[in-house]
Design an enzyme around this catalytic site. Structure first.
Site, PDB file in Angstrom:
ATOM      1  CG  HIS A 132      -1.964  -1.110   1.135  1.00 49.59           C
ATOM      2  ND1 HIS A 132      -2.558  -1.655   2.258  1.00 49.59           N
ATOM      3  CD2 HIS A 132      -2.475  -1.782   0.075  1.00 49.59           C
ATOM      4  CE1 HIS A 132      -3.403  -2.607   1.883  1.00 49.59           C
ATOM      5  NE2 HIS A 132      -3.365  -2.701   0.566  1.00 49.59           N
ATOM      6  CB  CYS A 143       3.841  17.244 -12.305  1.00 44.87           C
ATOM      7  SG  CYS A 143       4.525  17.601 -10.666  1.00 44.87           S
ATOM      8  CB  CYS A 193       3.021  21.148 -11.694  1.00 40.70           C
ATOM      9  SG  CYS A 193       1.889  20.448 -10.481  1.00 40.70           S
ATOM     10  CB  SER A 232      -3.364  -9.177   8.245  1.00 47.32           C
ATOM     11  OG  SER A 232      -4.284  -8.687   7.284  1.00 47.32           O
ATOM     12  CG  LEU A 258      -4.227 -11.656  19.381  1.00 51.22           C
ATOM     13  CD1 LEU A 258      -3.854 -10.424  20.210  1.00 51.22           C
ATOM     14  CD2 LEU A 258      -4.565 -12.825  20.291  1.00 51.22           C
ATOM     15  N   GLY A 259      -8.007 -12.966  16.786  1.00 44.90           N
ATOM     16  CA  GLY A 259      -9.329 -12.675  16.256  1.00 44.90           C
ATOM     17  C   GLY A 259      -9.593 -13.275  14.895  1.00 44.90           C
TER      18      GLY A 259
END
Length: 298
Positions: A132, A143, A193, A232, A258-259
């Site tokens: 990402h 530009c 620019c 994640s 976790l989860g």
């Protein structure tokens, strides 16, 4: 690896789970690792979701909104001027250091990270794909000129001096939990620019990961024996796709999180523990002396 910059910690992990993780790595000695926000929370960077995979706070800025609305950009940059300090001050934690060590041991072929904090590189990981982007740079959407983010923040602070005194709780990826009248906040245009829009060089929600980055990540997955997901929920497709591809190709997947995650039905192994449990894994693998090497007497 820059050991001096890594925050040390030790997290207990169930002995049976640790043995299962060690066995997984032994069976699949070249791991592609996919990391998310959960690996950076111990560095003081908040995450987006709870252990059910639901939003903890309002969803982050959308790409289309940022590009279309000057008011949205004023709000974004004012909050960032306050919240980005958490990212600037963050240092790698023990989990980042453990992954770098596992790479040095030849157990990890590379890291695909959904985070934009650069902490894997700071910890010493050599092959890192920033899925990402990186939050420490900004790019002109007109530009294409790039600029270091700290330099832009210095200009923002100079143009908006009263905002340096504002305090608020830091949010994920340099945001802040702050609501105010942002209409007077001055946002500069591109210095090259003239009027181009500066945007963090990261993938906002609603935007697409660059094709070349996706191809690099799939190439890393293709070179690896298995996939390890760390910290994640994989609720965002840009990360989930790699778990789906690994499963389709018959590459085993282990998860340390976790989860609940979006890929819970795809794992060969799931360990419910924080990312810092990687330290115990690293130590268990590093303790293995390997094959005996005969030495001639001096």
């Amino acid at each position: 690896m820059r050991h001096g910059s890594v925050r040390k910690s030790r997290v207990a992990v169930n002995e049976q789970d640790l043995e299962a993780l060690v066995a997984f790595v032994d069976r699949h000695p070249r791991l592609a690792v996919l990391t998310g926000a959960g690996i950076s929370t111990a560095s003081g960077i908040p995450d987006y979701r709870d252990d059910r995979g639901d939003w903890k706070r309002p969803p982050p800025m959308q790409h289309q909104v940022f590009m279309a609305s000057h008011a949205a950009r004023q709000r974004y940059w004012a909050r960032a001027l306050v919240g980005f300090r958490a990212l600037q001050e963050a240092r790698p934690n023990a989990a980042h250091g453990a992954l770098a060590r596992l790479e040095a041991l030849g157990k990890v072929s590379g890291v695909i990270t959904q985070n934009v904090d650069g902490l894997h590189q700071q910890a010493g990981s050599r092959r890192v794909i920033d899925l990402h982007g990186r939050a420490d740079q900004v790019r002109c959407m007109g530009c294409g000129a790039r600029r270091m983010r700290h330099d832009l923040h210095a200009e923002l602070a100079d143009r908006n001096p009263r905002w340096q005194e504002v305090g608020a709780r830091a949010g994920p990826d340099g945001d802040a939990d702050l609501e105010a009248d942002f209409s007077g906040f001055r946002v500069p245009g591109c210095t090259r620019c003239g009027d181009g829009i500066y945007k963090p060089d990261v993938v906002f929600f609603g935007d697409s990961v660059p094709r070349a980055t996706v191809e690099d990540a799939f190439a890393l997955l293709g070179e690896s024996d298995a996939l390890l997901v760390v910290g994640s929920s994989l609720m965002v497709f840009s990360g989930f796709r790699f778990a789906r591809a690994a499963a389709k190709e018959g590459r085993p997947i282990a998860c340390l999180n976790l989860g609940r995650t979006r890929a819970d039905d795809l794992y060969a192994l799931k360990v419910a523990a924080p990312a810092e449990a990687l330290v115990s894994l690293c130590e268990a693998l590093d303790a293995d002396p390997g094959p005996t090497v005969s030495r001639r007497p001096a």
